[in-house]
Write an enzyme that holds these catalytic residues in place. Structure first.
Site, mmCIF file in Angstrom:
data_model
loop_
_atom_site.group_PDB
_atom_site.id
_atom_site.type_symbol
_atom_site.label_atom_id
_atom_site.label_comp_id
_atom_site.label_asym_id
_atom_site.label_seq_id
_atom_site.Cartn_x
_atom_site.Cartn_y
_atom_site.Cartn_z
ATOM 1 N N ARG A 1 0.829 -1.216 0.000
ATOM 2 C CA ARG A 1 0.000 0.000 0.000
ATOM 3 C C ARG A 1 0.864 1.267 0.000
ATOM 4 N NH1 ARG A 1 -4.751 1.364 4.433
ATOM 5 N NH2 ARG A 1 -4.990 3.570 3.955
ATOM 6 N N CYS B 1 -18.957 -2.378 2.111
ATOM 7 C CA CYS B 1 -18.133 -1.236 2.499
ATOM 8 C C CYS B 1 -18.795 -0.563 3.698
ATOM 9 C CB CYS B 1 -18.054 -0.257 1.337
ATOM 10 S SG CYS B 1 -17.001 1.160 1.684
ATOM 11 N N HIS C 1 -17.039 3.380 -3.232
ATOM 12 C CA HIS C 1 -16.170 4.552 -3.125
ATOM 13 C C HIS C 1 -16.459 5.584 -4.214
ATOM 14 C CE1 HIS C 1 -12.947 2.542 -0.343
ATOM 15 N NE2 HIS C 1 -14.176 2.508 0.147
ATOM 16 N N TYR D 1 -14.573 10.047 -0.972
ATOM 17 C CA TYR D 1 -13.649 9.681 -2.054
ATOM 18 C C TYR D 1 -13.814 10.581 -3.277
ATOM 19 C CZ TYR D 1 -12.095 5.643 0.527
ATOM 20 O OH TYR D 1 -11.519 4.839 1.479
HETATM 21 C C1 G6P Z 1 -12.617 3.646 4.532
HETATM 22 C C2 G6P Z 1 -13.073 2.765 3.405
HETATM 23 C C3 G6P Z 1 -12.521 1.381 3.540
HETATM 24 C C4 G6P Z 1 -11.025 1.438 3.738
HETATM 25 C C5 G6P Z 1 -10.676 2.294 4.923
HETATM 26 C C6 G6P Z 1 -9.176 2.517 5.008
HETATM 27 O O1 G6P Z 1 -13.337 3.373 5.644
HETATM 28 O O2 G6P Z 1 -14.447 2.732 3.282
HETATM 29 O O3 G6P Z 1 -12.820 0.688 2.366
HETATM 30 O O4 G6P Z 1 -10.515 0.149 3.927
HETATM 31 O O5 G6P Z 1 -11.262 3.543 4.804
HETATM 32 O O6 G6P Z 1 -8.854 2.909 6.285
HETATM 33 P P1 G6P Z 1 -7.336 2.942 6.783
HETATM 34 O O7 G6P Z 1 -7.398 3.163 8.241
HETATM 35 O O8 G6P Z 1 -6.747 1.605 6.404
HETATM 36 O O9 G6P Z 1 -6.696 4.057 6.032
#
Ligand code: G6P
Length: 440
Positions: free
Chosen positions: A96, A172, A202, A256
């Site tokens: 990531r 989601c 998203h 998003y």
């Molecule tokens: C949001 C999205 C999720 C994603 C998350 C990432 O809630 O809806 O799909 O996984 O953010 O969060 P993070 O704490 O990993 O940045």
């Protein structure tokens, strides 16, 4: 399912697992989950053990009749499962970091589900999920696949188009977060409003908000422009929308959308954040390290508050409510990713959409919403195109198709940028992209 429910959770070593366990414990009376198999790959073994032991303590403390199994044998976990939940991250957080940093270093938004980073997450994740689908056909053909792995929209699209698994739902936490935020803005309980969502994962919009049977969307939007609320997601920096724009749009976009309609500010924020504390993935790595330290504590037997620092708040609510409604044929309405089937007229009936669905034992039935409002039709169509092309490139490992997909992504400025990003990201993620390198 009369013997009790067997759940197989792939990516069980995730720091989010205590959320899921808490959700099942809370619903014990109506949802007879008897076995939860947490599965992970050897690289995630240590995390699996730590979080798995916490899960065992949580179940024990609650006096729940649930067995927790920890395994690296996916086949054993899948055998006879009723629900398979996927929350895996191919290449873990290190991958990531690259999805975020490499685009940023070329002046492009770096994000784990949007832009080139999101597409690369798709390239890595889709083949793994399709492999799981093949195993499911053999080992648990009646099971439901509940996918949480990102990019959830692309993954659901790929399963619908390239696997034999029909019982799939993409999930989601975004829509629940938006609903709760709207309820807060209106000063009412979440259950007192009804929100109609349209779009893709998203890329979703709260199109109409109802309270006491009346359309109160304009009131919510006005309050939002008056600074009643910021971001609904922990992982996105919300700078507020132009008030006139939001009032004229008269819908609430998921945060998003900021990457598309506030591209410059988001990019500047990402660059500044990188200088200060690294990419979001690096921040998450630190939060995770802290979480796993807490999880190791043998006296801890509940989900710690610190998990709320992650963007996935309400994750268990979404997942457990969905499983509960499928199992108990509740026919209530939830917002999930499913086959469009004509619900949104402007999107291919075979594509995945994110919208309000009646949840039945046969699965989600999307509610018809007709044509998309013209202001959002374009961006939704464009992202659906990106999702379809990304899924096709992911299953074929075809460089030219990947280049096409990247070039038409609205977050990639030009064809030359697309090629540079494609080459650099392919090289960086080589080890997790076997299909792209099969003949090299
Ligand atoms: C949001 C999205 C999720 C994603 C998350 C990432 O809630 O809806 O799909 O996984 O953010 O969060 P993070 O704490 O990993 O940045």
């Amino acid at each position: 399912m009369s013997k009790g429910i067997k759940i197989a959770t792939i990516g069980g070593g995730s720091s989010y697992t205590p959320e899921l366990i808490e959700g099942f414990i809370k619903r014990q009376n109506e949802l007879p989950v008897r076995e939860i198999w947490l599965v992970d790959v050897p690289a995630g073994k240590e995390k699996l053990e730590i979080v798995g032991n916490l899960a065992k303590r949580m179940v024990e403390k609650a006096g729940a009749d649930i067995e927790i199994h920890l395994t690296m044998d996916r086949e054993e976990a899948l055998k006879g499962a009723d629900f398979v939940t996927t929350q895996l991250r191919v290449g873990q957080l290190d991958a990531r970091v690259k999805d975020e940093r490499i685009p940023n270093s070329h002046g492009v938004v770096g994000q784990e589900t949007n832009g080139p980073g999101g597409m690369f997450k798709g390239f890595r994740t889709i083949p793994v999920i399709l492999d799981i689908c093949k195993d499911m056909e053999r080992l648990c053909p009646k099971a439901w696949l509940i996918n949480f792995a990102n990019p959830a929209g692309m993954v659901t699209e790929a399963v619908l188009r390239y696997s034999n698994i029909k019982k799939v739902v993409g999930l989601c936490n975004g829509p629940i977060g938006i609903e709760k935020n709207i309820a807060d803005i209106l000063g009412v309980d979440h259950s007192e409003i009804y929100v109609e969502f349209v779009g893709l994962n998203h890329m979703v919009f709260a199109k109409t908000v109802y309270k006491d049977g009346e359309d109160v969307t304009a009131e919510v939007v006005t309050k939002m422009t008056e600074g009643e609320s910021g971001s609904t997601l922990k992982n996105i920096n919300a700078t507020g929308w132009d008030a006139t724009f939001l009032r004229t749009l008269n819908m609430i976009p998921i945060d998003y959308l900021r990457y598309y309609w506030q591209t410059r500010t988001q990019l500047e924020d990402q660059q500044a954040a990188y200088e200060k504390h690294g990419t979001r993935a690096e921040v998450v790595k630190r939060v995770e390290a802290e979480l796993f330290e807490l999880y190791k504590d043998v006296d801890l037997a509940e989900k710690p508050k610190q998990l709320e620092q992650r963007g996935g708040a309400y994750y268990s609510e979404a997942a457990c409510n969905l499983i509960n409604s499928i199992y108990n044929d509740k026919r209530d309405i939830q917002i999930v990713n499913t086959r469009n089937n004509g619900a949104i007229l402007d999107i291919d009936p075979d594509s995945a959409i994110e919208t309000n669905c009646v949840i039945t034992r046969q699965g989600p039935i999307p509610l018809a919403s007709g044509h998309l409002p013209v202001a959002i039709n374009g961006i939704i169509q464009q992202i659906k195109t990106v999702e379809r092309l990304t899924a096709e490139a992911a299953v074929t490992g075809d460089y030219d198709k990947a280049l096409l997909a990247l070039t038409v992504n609205p977050l990639v400025p030009s064809d030359t940028d697309a090629r540079v990003l494609l080459d650099e990201l392919l090289e960086a993620h080589k080890e997790h992209l076997p299909l792209f390198f099969k003949n090299k």
